[in-house]
Motif scaffolding. Structure first.
Motif, PDB file in Angstrom:
ATOM      1  N   GLU A 186       4.019   5.802  -5.560  1.00 37.91           N
ATOM      2  CA  GLU A 186       4.240   5.665  -6.998  1.00 37.91           C
ATOM      3  C   GLU A 186       3.027   6.006  -7.846  1.00 37.91           C
ATOM      4  OE1 GLU A 186       5.720   1.667  -7.501  1.00 37.91           O
ATOM      5  OE2 GLU A 186       7.293   1.983  -5.998  1.00 37.91           O
ATOM      6  N   ASP A 187       1.822   5.721  -7.342  1.00 43.28           N
ATOM      7  CA  ASP A 187       0.612   5.884  -8.149  1.00 43.28           C
ATOM      8  C   ASP A 187      -0.335   6.958  -7.616  1.00 43.28           C
ATOM      9  OD1 ASP A 187       1.554   3.632  -9.631  1.00 43.28           O
ATOM     10  OD2 ASP A 187       0.614   2.295  -8.179  1.00 43.28           O
ATOM     11  N   GLY A 188      -0.163   7.343  -6.354  1.00 42.16           N
ATOM     12  CA  GLY A 188      -0.992   8.374  -5.751  1.00 42.16           C
ATOM     13  C   GLY A 188      -2.166   7.826  -4.968  1.00 42.16           C
ATOM     14  N   VAL A 198       0.829  -1.202   0.000  1.00 42.67           N
ATOM     15  CA  VAL A 198       0.000   0.000   0.000  1.00 42.67           C
ATOM     16  C   VAL A 198       0.867   1.257   0.000  1.00 42.67           C
ATOM     17  CG1 VAL A 198      -1.614   1.359   1.398  1.00 42.67           C
ATOM     18  CG2 VAL A 198      -2.026  -1.084   1.048  1.00 42.67           C
ATOM     19  N   SER A 199       1.911   1.283   0.820  1.00 39.29           N
ATOM     20  CA  SER A 199       2.757   2.483   0.889  1.00 39.29           C
ATOM     21  C   SER A 199       3.382   2.806  -0.463  1.00 39.29           C
ATOM     22  CB  SER A 199       3.839   2.325   1.958  1.00 39.29           C
ATOM     23  OG  SER A 199       4.615   1.176   1.708  1.00 39.29           O
ATOM     24  N   PHE A 209      -4.912   4.498  -5.318  1.00 38.64           N
ATOM     25  CA  PHE A 209      -5.115   3.559  -4.218  1.00 38.64           C
ATOM     26  C   PHE A 209      -6.596   3.474  -3.860  1.00 38.64           C
ATOM     27  CE2 PHE A 209      -5.933   2.918   0.289  1.00 38.64           C
ATOM     28  CZ  PHE A 209      -5.501   1.602   0.403  1.00 38.64           C
ATOM     29  N   ARG A 210      -7.273   4.617  -3.747  1.00 37.27           N
ATOM     30  CA  ARG A 210      -8.691   4.613  -3.365  1.00 37.27           C
ATOM     31  C   ARG A 210      -9.549   3.902  -4.410  1.00 37.27           C
ATOM     32  NH1 ARG A 210      -8.244   4.957   1.863  1.00 37.27           N
ATOM     33  NH2 ARG A 210      -7.180   6.847   2.524  1.00 37.27           N
TER      34      ARG A 210
END
Length: 172
Positions: free
Chosen positions: A56-58, A50-51, A62-63
């Motif tokens: 890397e992707d923002g 997750v971190s 993630f959401r």
């Protein structure tokens, strides 16, 4: 054959450090069902922690992955489900939780800080973790309270005691 989707027995929500994973595993063991954590599902899909997804992707990516993981888990999993602390912020996710036995694991700031640690690798707690955790908890509390059919206070209590309390509160 039923066309009704399976429903998780218990969906655990709460802030970081509330004990969702620890208590979820104990609940699953006591009830003889599977345990699933949507953060683990997100990591499996993304192929990274997750971190790293945050860095890397923002957070937006993630959401998006998190919402997909929750939707899939709620449709497929019939055991104990633990949601990431911020998953409930998505309005579509909130709607998906309707009709599920959602338990809010409420934790005070002091206990949460002890459990999470101030040197945490949690992406939203990088700068000034205590202050950030306090802010997250205050912002999310009304959502947790609104979605929950039961609230369990976890401060200064053992996970086994909490799991037992949740089991006693399950509908017959």
């Amino acid at each position: 054959m039923s066309t009704k989707p399976s429903a998780s027995i218990v969906v655990l929500i709460g802030p970081p450090g509330s004990g969702k994973t620890t208590i979820g595993r104990l609940l699953a063991e006591r009830l003889g069902v599977g345990f699933r954590d949507t953060d683990t599902d997100v990591e499996a899909v993304a192929g990274k922690p997750v971190s790293d997804i945050f860095v890397e992707d923002g957070e937006a990516r993630f959401r998006e992955l998190e919402h997909q993981a929750v939707r899939t888990a709620l449709a497929e999993h019939d055991g104990i489900l633990s949601l990431g602390g911020g998953a409930v912020l998505n309005e579509e996710t909130q709607a998906l939780l309707d009709g599920h036995h959602v338990v809010y694991l409420q934790v005070g700031l002091s206990d949460a800080v002890q459990r999470v640690g101030l040197g945490s690798a949690r992406p939203l707690l990088v700068l000034n973790p205590r202050s950030q955790l306090k802010k997250l908890m205050e912002e999310r509390r009304p959502v947790y309270e609104r979605l929950a059919v039961a609230t369990v206070v976890t401060d200064k209590r053992e996970p086994a005691e909490l799991a037992d309390e949740i089991v006693r509160g399950l509908p017959a």
